[in-house]
Write an enzyme that holds these catalytic residues in place. Sequence first.
Site, short mmCIF file in Angstrom:
data_model
loop_
_atom_site.label_atom_id
_atom_site.label_comp_id
_atom_site.label_asym_id
_atom_site.label_seq_id
_atom_site.Cartn_x
_atom_site.Cartn_y
_atom_site.Cartn_z
CG HIS A 60 54.17 0.78 -8.87
ND1 HIS A 60 53.12 0.20 -9.54
CD2 HIS A 60 54.55 -0.13 -7.94
CE1 HIS A 60 52.89 -1.00 -9.04
NE2 HIS A 60 53.75 -1.22 -8.05
CG HIS A 62 57.32 -2.71 -4.25
ND1 HIS A 62 56.15 -2.91 -3.56
CD2 HIS A 62 56.99 -2.74 -5.57
CE1 HIS A 62 55.15 -3.07 -4.43
NE2 HIS A 62 55.65 -2.96 -5.65
CG ASP A 151 51.38 -2.79 -6.15
OD1 ASP A 151 50.81 -3.23 -7.15
OD2 ASP A 151 52.60 -2.89 -5.98
CG ASN A 277 52.86 -11.64 -9.71
OD1 ASN A 277 53.15 -12.52 -10.49
ND2 ASN A 277 52.87 -11.84 -8.41
CG ASP A 304 55.95 -3.33 -9.81
OD1 ASP A 304 56.00 -3.13 -8.59
OD2 ASP A 304 55.44 -4.37 -10.30
#
Length: 421
Positions: A60, A62, A151, A277, A304
Site C-alpha cells: 500500500h 502512493h 483507495d 485518512n 500507506d
Amino acid sequence: MILIKDGRLLDPKSKRDEILDIVIKENKIYKIGKFQVSDEYETIIDANGKIVAPGLIDIHVHFRDPGFTYKEDIQTGSHSAARGGFTTVVCMANTNPIVDNEETLSYINEEAKKANINVLQVAAITKGFKGKELVDMEYLKSIGAVGFSDDGIPIMDSKLVMEAMVKAKELDVPVSFHEEDPSLIGSFGVNQGKISDELGVAGAPNVAEDVMVARDCMLAIKTGAKVNIQHISSGNSVDMVRLAKSLGANVVAEASPHHFSLTEEAVLKYKAYAKMNPPLRTEDDKYKIIEGLKDDTIEIIATDHAPHSSEEKDKNLMQAPSGIIGLETSLALGITNLVRKGHLTTMKLLEKMTINPSNLYNLDVGFIEEGRKADLVIFDEGEKWVVSEFSSKSSNSPFKGQGLYGKVKYTICNGNIVYKD
C-alpha cells in the site's frame, strides 16, 4: 558473487532462525550454509550481529506517478522503499489520470522497469473512481494489474462492490477497500472525539469505518473473494474482521505503523503532519490494533506511504491534505513499538511485512530459499537512530526527530545492492 557472512537468517515462511552465510550468484540465492571467505566473491558483507531477512513487501504505497510527481515519482519512491528495506511495493491507483485504462497502466509498468526495486500496480475498481461502473478487471489483469482498489475513495454502491468481489474471486486477485462512509464524517483526517472538540473541528468517527467494514466483511463471506481491509484504524473494525474470519471469510486487514504507534493526541503536537485518512484514533483503538496484530486478525503491516509537499502540509489543519510518508520508518516503528514492547517477536513482525503480503498478491517473493530470487534486507535490530533526512521527495512525517530502534544496513533486490547504510 556476493557472500553475506555470519548473519542471523530469519525466514518467516520456513521459520528458519539460525546463523548462516548466503551466497548470491546471477541475481539468485545460490547457496545457504557455511562458506570460507575467498577472492571468488566480488563483495563480502559482514552480517555478524545483524538479521538477514526476506526483502520487505509493502502492499500500500502512493508513488504519485503520473500526475503528482512534485510529491514523489516511481524512481524516488523506489529509493525511499529501498532505504526502508523494501524490495517489492504495490502502488495505489489514485494517480492523474487514474489507473483505470491501458495507457496509464502501461506507462507505470514501463517506468517500473527502470526502478531499483520491484514496483507493482493495482488498477482502480471503478472507472474514474466514480463508484458507478466497474473497470474491465479481466483485461487490466491481463496487462499487469496485480489487484484492484479505489483507495482514497469508498465505494458506496453495495451491489457494485459485490460484483467486483465476484469478478475478483474468478480472477484470483485481491480487492482492497478504503473504509470511510463520507456521509458520517464531519471533517476528514482527525478522529471525532476530545481532540477534535478541542480543535473545534467536526472530525471523523469510528462508525464511519465500522459500517463499511461490516458490509464488506459480510459480502466477503457471501462471495468468497479475497478481500483486504486497508489501513484499519477502529477497534470495532478489528473485532469485526476477527468475527468475519471466524465465519469463514477470506478477509485480511492491514495496519499502518502510524496507527499502532500514535493516537489522536499527536494532532495537537504535529498538526497536519499527523493528519491522515482514516485518522489516528484513541489509545483503546491503538491497543485493539496491537491485539489484532498479536492474534493475526491483522495479518499485514503496510505503510500507506503518502507523500505531500511541505507547502501543502504547512497549511492549516483543515486545508492541508491527509497522509504521511512511511517507507523509511516502517521497520523501525515495528521493532520499537511492537517487538521491543513484547507484543510481537521479530519473526512475527517480519511475517506481516514479507510472506503474508506476498501471499495476498500471489507473489513469488517474501522468503529465502536456494535457487530463488535474491531479495533481502540486512538490519541491526538493536541500533538506535534518529529520523532526519529522507530519500523520498517528501518529508511529511510526524516521526522526524524521533529516536527509533532497528536500522537497515543493506537492501538487496534481484541480487543487486540497492541500498547501503
